[in-house]
Structure formats: structure tokens, C-alpha cells
Design an enzyme around this catalytic site. Structure first.
Site, PDB file in Angstrom:
ATOM      1  CD  GLU A 143      -2.919  -1.101   2.362  1.00  0.00           C
ATOM      2  OE1 GLU A 143      -3.024  -0.044   2.997  1.00  0.00           O
ATOM      3  OE2 GLU A 143      -3.615  -2.091   2.592  1.00  0.00           O
ATOM      4  CD  GLU A 185      -3.597  -5.650   4.194  1.00  0.00           C
ATOM      5  OE1 GLU A 185      -4.425  -4.776   4.553  1.00  0.00           O
ATOM      6  OE2 GLU A 185      -2.375  -5.492   4.280  1.00  0.00           O
TER       7      GLU A 185
HETATM    8  O1  IFM Z   1      -4.273  -2.547   9.266  1.00  0.00           O
HETATM    9  C1  IFM Z   1      -4.183  -2.124   7.951  1.00  0.00           C
HETATM   10  C2  IFM Z   1      -3.022  -2.777   7.234  1.00  0.00           C
HETATM   11  O2  IFM Z   1      -1.825  -2.529   7.897  1.00  0.00           O
HETATM   12  C3  IFM Z   1      -2.895  -2.263   5.832  1.00  0.00           C
HETATM   13  N1  IFM Z   1      -4.152  -2.369   5.137  1.00  0.00           N
HETATM   14  C4  IFM Z   1      -5.323  -1.867   5.787  1.00  0.00           C
HETATM   15  C5  IFM Z   1      -5.439  -2.460   7.171  1.00  0.00           C
HETATM   16  C6  IFM Z   1      -6.714  -1.952   7.866  1.00  0.00           C
HETATM   17  O3  IFM Z   1      -6.694  -0.574   7.992  1.00  0.00           O
END
Ligand code: IFM
Length: 461
Positions: free
Chosen positions: A167, A362
Site C-alpha cells: 500500500e 487483504e
Molecule cells: O491494518 C491495515 C493494514 O496494515 C494495511 N491495510 C489496511 C489495514 C486496515 O486498515
């Protein structure tokens, strides 16, 4: 209604975490401080004034945690390496004790038949590198390549898939422009420099991994958002175009098309973006990769509002963007629940990335009560079960529609340090009591285990 997900037998089911959010105890390995240690120690930055010193104490509980992961029946575990644990000052030889921990983790996973999936950078930049300019400085990308080589040298024979950066939009924009993530700057010009250097770090990292002869696939993990214009005026559509530019196209166009989009370049030109792009950078950034990870949580709904984003720093170069939330269900963080956005983003990614393997790296949600504490040893979290079920179904739908999505990873294995939100926002499918470090499976974990045991049939609708 039971819907077969139609996901193939080699589809990869996993759970995700990151180092700073769960590990704690960098001192045990002679590691260094990261920008998140500094940020969290600064009053007013993190809810509750907490940091990651202990977190979920995973550094000391790793063997038990891997047993817990194995009990879910997943194929793979995605975790990140703490750069300051491996290189305390961000440069120089590896701190072998830091690497030893990850060596043991990888072996423990393999012993249990779980594929290790490694992210090299999940936001914990060594503080020394920040002191020398951080991501706005080109030098940081070069240091990242050295770090990648050290990790590859130790783990390259066993890791199944590598992500260089996680990210990068968050690191660049939230960290250097909006100021809500470490290092907490509010400088849009620094943010766009950081964006380019994070992409350069990705490219240099890919080369370093390949030079080291890693056996696993190599790629990066982005967090694209489908963008919706929340209004019909031409300026509302322009706001959506701008946000799509900075959230999505700024990242995947250079990696997969070897160029920054003209409109994004024009939007960012007043911030000096072009000055950072060296002659050979695009070739480095766009070298072929094997995989693209996608982290999906929600869409962005935006419209034009004079000065709205100048105030919050969210969209550098585009000061007049207002985010609005659509009606319907929202998570505890106020994010609208829109599973069909995941199908949409998978289609978009497939169009841009072509034949590389796509992974949902994720997906998950923070919800409030009743998942905050076990009652009689049970944590019942029906909202999260619904959320995961509908997003798994959205993933399966994309696959049915022809998108080569190869895996799905729940965020997160367990409750953890949710960055500026501290420990209040719980994303885990495993509950963590941060006083005792007791782990308790939530009903979402039981649901996920049953899903996997059943070969991926989800209840939908
Ligand atoms: O906790 C975060 C993660 O570190 C990166 N992606 C989003 C998640 C939720 O906010």
C-alpha cells in the site's frame, strides 16, 4: 442459500498480518526504531497514546501463533519483515539476530505445511532513514534494495511469494501529506516525491530479489479503490478522475504500463513531481512481475467541494475533493460495506496487469461490540462473518467472470495495532486480550475454518 464459489482446488486461502502491528519487542533482537515508534510516542498522534512496543507479543509467541494459523486450515500466511529488526539503522550489514526470527518463522510455517508469503515493507521505515529524508529522498529507494537483498539472501529459498511494498499510497499520502500516519508530515510536494521513490524502491527491490535468485514469485501489494462520483456536475466527475488518478493509476500504470498517466502527471506537476523521475526510472519500475496483491476495504465516493482536500491533505494537487459516505452498512471505522467493489477492482486490476497472478492480499473489517471481549470464552462477530462471506463471494464472482484471481487473504489473523487508531479497532478473526495476550477464536475464524474445510462453499445473500 449456498453458493459454490467455483474457486479451483489450487486457490490460495490465507491470513495476513504485518510486523509492527503484531510483533512487539524489537529490542529482543537488537533491532532499531522505526518511524512508527517515533510517531506513536508523539502526543496526540495515535488514539490512546499507544504504540507497538508489545502489540500482540507475536515475537515471543510465534510458535503458538503458527499453531493457531495451522488450526484454521489455511494454505498460506502473509506477514511482513521489520526493516529495523534486520537493519537497525537502515543500512549496512544484516543484524543476524533479527533475520534469525524470520528464519524460524518460515521454517515453522513450512513444518506445518503453510506457505510463507513475505512483504518487505509494511510501513516501518528505520527512523535513521527518515532523519535523512525518508521516502521523499531518492536515497531511501536505494537503501531498500540493499535491505531486500539481505532478506532474500536468508529466506529466498523458502518464501513462496514476495511483495516489495505494501500500500505505497498510504506511506506516501497518509504519511507525508495528510499527516495521519508516520512520519506525520503535511507537505504535498514531499508526498508526491515519496510516491515516485516508493515505486522506484519496488522496482529496485524486484531486481534485488531476482539477482539473489529467490525461488518464489515477486510482485507488490496495492490498495486500489473503485471511485464513484457523488454528484453529476462536471467538476464532481473531475474530482472522481483525480482521485482515481492518485489512488489507483499513479501506482499500477507505471508498474504495468511503464508510464505515469498524462492527466495525473499534469495534476501533480505544480508539486514538482516530474523533477523526481529519472531517465531510466520507468524501466526499473515496470520490469515484469509475477503477482499483484490487492487490498480491498471500500470504495471512494467523492465530489467537488472548494478547499476540502486542501485542508486534510488527502489528494495532493487536487485541493477541492470531498469524500462522502454512501448510505448502508458501515464498519466501526465508518467505511461503507460494498462487496461488489471487490469484484469491480479485480476486473480493473486484470485489465491493467494482464496475465500476472492476482491475489486479494487483504480484506476484512473492524467492527465494534460484540467482538471486543469474549463472553464465556466465545466472541460472536456476526457482522464480520457476513462481511467476509460476501467478499469471498465477490472474489469468486470475479473468477467466474474470467478474472485470474488466485488467492484470498483475510485481514487480519488477529486483533492488532491499527496504526493511528491504536488498539481500539479490531480487525482480527482471532480476538486478542492485550492485557493477558490470550487468543480466542471469533466466530469469523470458525466460519473461515469451515469454509476452507468445505472446499470454499459460501452462504451468500
Ligand atoms: O491494518 C491495515 C493494514 O496494515 C494495511 N491495510 C489496511 C489495514 C486496515 O486498515
Amino acid at each position: 442459500m449456498t453458493v459454490r464459489t467455483d474457486l479451483p482446488p489450487d486457490f490460495v486461502w490465507g491470513v495476513s498480518t504485518s510486523a509492527y502491528q503484531i510483533e512487539g519487542r524489537v529490542d529482543l533482537d537488537g533491532g532499531g526504531r522505526s518511524i512508527w515508534d517515533t510517531f506513536a510516542a508523539t502526543p496526540g498522534r495515535v488514539r490512546g497514546g499507544v504504540g507497538g512496543e508489545v502489540a500482540a507479543d507475536h515475537r515471543r509467541r510465534m510458535v503458538d501463533d503458527v499453531a493457531l494459523i495451522a488450526s484454521l486450515g489455511v494454505d498460506a500466511y502473509r506477514f511482513s519483515i521489520s526493516w529495523p529488526r534486520v537493519q537497525p539503522g537502515g543500512e549496512g550489514p544484516a543484524n543476524q539476530r533479527g533475520l534469525d526470527f524470520y528464519d524460524r518463522l518460515v521454517d515453522e510455517l513450512l513444518r506445518r505445511g503453510i506457505d510463507p508469503v513475505v512483504t518487505l515493507y509494511h510501513w516501518d521505515l528505520p527512523q535513521e532513514l527518515e532523519d535523512r529524508g525518508g521516502w521523499p529522498a531518492r536515497e531511501t529507494a536505494l537503501r531498500f534494495a540493499d535491505y531486500a537483498a539481505l532478506v532474500a539472501d536468508r529466506l529466498g529459498d523458502r518464501v513462496v511469494r514476495w511483495s516489495t511494498v505494501n500500500e505505497p499510497w498510504c506511506s506516501a499520502i497518509l504519511g507525508y501529506s495528510a499527516g495521519v500516519h508516520a512520519p506525520g508530515l503535511r507537505d504535498p510536494s514531499a508526498a508526491v516525491a515519496a510516491a515516485h521513490h516508493l515505486l522506484l524502491a519496488h522496482g529496485l527491490g524486484v531486481a534485488a530479489l531476482r539477482d539473489a535468485g529467490v525461488t518464489g514469485g515477486v510482485g507488490l501489494t496495492l490498495n486500489p479503490y473503485p471511485v464513484v462520483a457523488a454528484g453529476d456536475r462536471p467538476e464532481d466527475h473531475d474530482a472522481a478522475r483525480r482521485v482515481d488518478g492518485i489512488a489507483n493509476r499513479l501506482w499500477w500504470d507505471p508498474v504495468f504500463r511503464g508510464t505515469y498517466p498524462d492527466d495525473v502527471r499534469a495534476d501533480l506537476a505544480p508539486l514538482g513531481f516530474d523533477d523526481h523521475v529519472g531517465d531510466t526510472d520507468m524501466a526499473v519500475i515496470s520490469q515484469p512481475v509475477d503477482a499483484l496483491g490487492l487490498n480491498y476495504y471500500r470504495r471512494h465516493h467523492v465530489r467537488h467541494e472548494a478547499g476540502a482536500s486542501a485542508e486534510n491533505g488527502m489528494w495532493p494537487g487536487s485541493p477541492d475533493v470531498l469524500s462522502v459516505e454512501p448510505p448502508g452498512e458501515h464498519t466501526a471505522l465508518g467505511w461503507a460495506v460494498e462487496p461488489d467493489g471487490l469484484t469491480e477492482v479485480l476486473h480493473q486490476a486484470a485489465t491493467v496487469a494482464g496475465p500476472v497472478g492476482l491475489f486479494v492480499d487483504e480484506n476484512g473489517a473492524a467492527f465494534q461490540d460484540p467482538d471486543r471481549a469474549p463472553v464465556d470464552g466465545v466472541v460472536d462477530d456476526p457482522a464480520r462473518v457476513r462481511f467476509l462471506r460476501d467478499h469471498v463471494a465477490a472474489t469468486a464472482l470475479a473468477r467466474t467472470e474470467g478474472v485470474e484471481v488466485r488467492g484470498y487473504f483475510v485481514w487480519s489473523l488477529m486483533d492488532n495495532f491499527e496504526w493511528a487508531e491504536g488498539y481500539e479497532s479490531r480487525f482480527g478473526i482471532v480476538h486478542v486480550d492485550f492485557e493477558t495476550q490470550q487468543r480466542t477464536l471469533k466466530s469469523s475464524a470458525e466460519w473461515y475454518r469451515e469454509l476452507l474445510a468445505g472446499g470454499g462453499a459460501v452462504e451468500a445473500g
